[in-house]
Design a protein around this motif. Structure first.
Motif, PDB file in Angstrom:
ATOM      1  N   TYR A   1     -29.235  -5.963  42.230  1.00 30.61           N
ATOM      2  CA  TYR A   1     -28.159  -6.567  42.593  1.00 30.61           C
ATOM      3  C   TYR A   1     -28.171  -7.830  43.525  1.00 30.61           C
ATOM      4  CZ  TYR A   1     -25.031  -3.453  45.792  1.00 30.61           C
ATOM      5  OH  TYR A   1     -25.135  -3.210  46.961  1.00 30.61           O
ATOM      6  N   GLY A   2     -27.586  -8.779  43.513  1.00 27.40           N
ATOM      7  CA  GLY A   2     -26.801  -9.163  45.056  1.00 27.40           C
ATOM      8  C   GLY A   2     -27.971 -10.728  44.726  1.00 27.40           C
ATOM      9  N   GLY A   3     -28.808 -10.485  44.099  1.00 25.74           N
ATOM     10  CA  GLY A   3     -30.429 -11.830  44.515  1.00 25.74           C
ATOM     11  C   GLY A   3     -29.567 -13.502  43.192  1.00 25.74           C
ATOM     12  N   GLU A   4     -30.661 -13.469  43.493  1.00 27.62           N
ATOM     13  CA  GLU A   4     -30.480 -15.074  42.919  1.00 27.62           C
ATOM     14  C   GLU A   4     -31.270 -14.484  41.198  1.00 27.62           C
ATOM     15  OE1 GLU A   4     -33.016 -19.326  42.231  1.00 27.62           O
ATOM     16  OE2 GLU A   4     -33.610 -17.763  43.511  1.00 27.62           O
ATOM     17  N   GLY A   5     -29.354 -14.915  40.098  1.00 27.53           N
ATOM     18  CA  GLY A   5     -29.898 -14.237  39.126  1.00 27.53           C
ATOM     19  C   GLY A   5     -29.412 -13.280  38.067  1.00 27.53           C
ATOM     20  N   GLN A   6     -28.778 -12.618  39.433  1.00 30.16           N
ATOM     21  CA  GLN A   6     -28.631 -11.257  39.531  1.00 30.16           C
ATOM     22  C   GLN A   6     -26.551 -10.983  39.569  1.00 30.16           C
ATOM     23  OE1 GLN A   6     -30.487  -8.732  42.384  1.00 30.16           O
ATOM     24  NE2 GLN A   6     -32.197  -8.670  40.831  1.00 30.16           N
ATOM     25  N   ALA A   7     -26.053 -10.308  38.631  1.00 30.40           N
ATOM     26  CA  ALA A   7     -24.846  -9.957  39.752  1.00 30.40           C
ATOM     27  C   ALA A   7     -24.253  -9.743  40.560  1.00 30.40           C
ATOM     28  CB  ALA A   7     -24.325  -8.779  38.005  1.00 30.40           C
ATOM     29  N   PRO A   8     -23.367 -10.263  41.412  1.00 28.10           N
ATOM     30  CA  PRO A   8     -23.275 -10.087  42.720  1.00 28.10           C
ATOM     31  C   PRO A   8     -22.934  -8.275  42.838  1.00 28.10           C
ATOM     32  CG  PRO A   8     -21.509 -11.857  42.020  1.00 28.10           C
ATOM     33  CD  PRO A   8     -22.473 -11.254  40.278  1.00 28.10           C
ATOM     34  N   GLY A   9     -22.194  -7.824  42.554  1.00 23.61           N
ATOM     35  CA  GLY A   9     -21.628  -6.695  42.637  1.00 23.61           C
ATOM     36  C   GLY A   9     -22.584  -5.247  41.307  1.00 23.61           C
TER      37      GLY A   9
END
Length: 289
Positions: free
Chosen positions: A59-67
């Motif tokens: 999580y928190g990466g490009e294209g992923q949920a921030p949380g």
């Protein structure tokens, strides 16, 4: 044992792959509560112990949920895909905290998983921590999805406020305990059905966990398994906290906000007691060391 470290970048995965220079037929996906230096250090430790170790950003990466909000369990399956492509015949997963929650679900939903090490686990799926891909953290949603559908979860109490501590740190344990009591009607539906996986299971928990009640959760997971006739290893230490330390790992960094519980000595003692069980499960009978 000499090791070789490789940075993983691409559309599917971001992380680090650490392998013994001599190779290994046993691979382990390493999931911390967040991807960072602790993940890399643990991958190196496992590679020195003869395992092909992969740590990924989930999580928190490009294209992923921030949380940690509706994270697809398929994300972790892609980690197993990579380990298999790199020659691992035995596929396992080691997770800490929310990473342990994900690891347990992976073993249930992806039957390639031969073993799970769940450190400081929960026995139920909890609501999201942080925002989803839509940038919103409310209403409460599941931490995980599978095939596009959210997994059942227990919401968190909106009204909970931490009791002040003398050291100024915040313990979240009461939040989870209060939320479980408040939403008791959701608890069984959100229970992680570990009786549905035949993967070897090693649970590691401290009784002084300041984040959530991992020791009682680990016992609940063990009891579900035993009721189904599935053996489970439980390693616990009353005075240890949320961050067990494996032999060779540096002490956990001091927190300026959260109270994790335990002491360096007890967290280390818990990790040392669990270490041989962890290696036995990850290596398995066929792969050897």
């Amino acid at each position: 044992m000499d090791i070789v470290e490789q940075e993983i970048t691409g559309d599917a995965l971001e992380g680090v792959l650490v392998r013994p220079a001599a190779g290994s037929r046993a691979g382990v996906l390493v999931l911390h509560g967040s991807y960072g230096s602790g993940t890399v250090e643990r991958c190196r430790l496992l590679a020195h112990a003869g395992l092909l170790a992969l740590g990924i950003r989930w999580y928190g990466g490009e294209g992923q949920a921030p949380g940690i909000c509706e994270v697809p369990v398929e994300t972790f399956s892609r980690g197993l895909d990579l380990l298999h492509a790199e020659g691992a015949e035995r596929l396992s997963v080691l997770g800490l905290s929310k990473g342990a929650e994900a690891a347990l679900w992976l073993s249930i939903l992806d039957r390639r998983t031969a073993a799970v090490v769940a450190m400081s686990p929960t026995s139920v799926t909890w609501a999201n921590l942080g925002s989803g891909t839509d940038g919103r953290n409310r209403p409460w949603r599941s931490s995980w999805t599978w095939q596009g559908e959210p997994l059942p979860f227990v919401p968190l109490d909106e009204t909970w406020e931490p009791e002040p501590r003398e050291d100024g740190l915040v313990s979240l344990r009461g939040w989870y305990e209060r939320s479980g009591d408040l939403h008791a009607d959701r608890y069984e539906a959100a229970a992680i059905p570990v009786e549905q996986t035949t993967a070897e299971l090693v649970l590691v928990a401290g009784g002084d966990d300041g984040t959530w009640p991992s020791e009682s959760s680990a016992r609940a997971l063990r009891d579900r398994r035993l009721a189904a006739g599935l053996p489970t290893v439980l390693v616990e230490r009353l005075a240890a906290g949320h961050r067990p330390r494996l032999p060779g790992e540096a002490p956990a960094s001091l927190s300026t906000h959260l109270h994790y519980g335990g002491t360096d000595a007890d967290d280390s003692a818990l990790g040392e007691a669990a270490w041989p069980h962890i290696l036995d499960a990850l290596h398995g009978p066929a792969c050897g060391r």
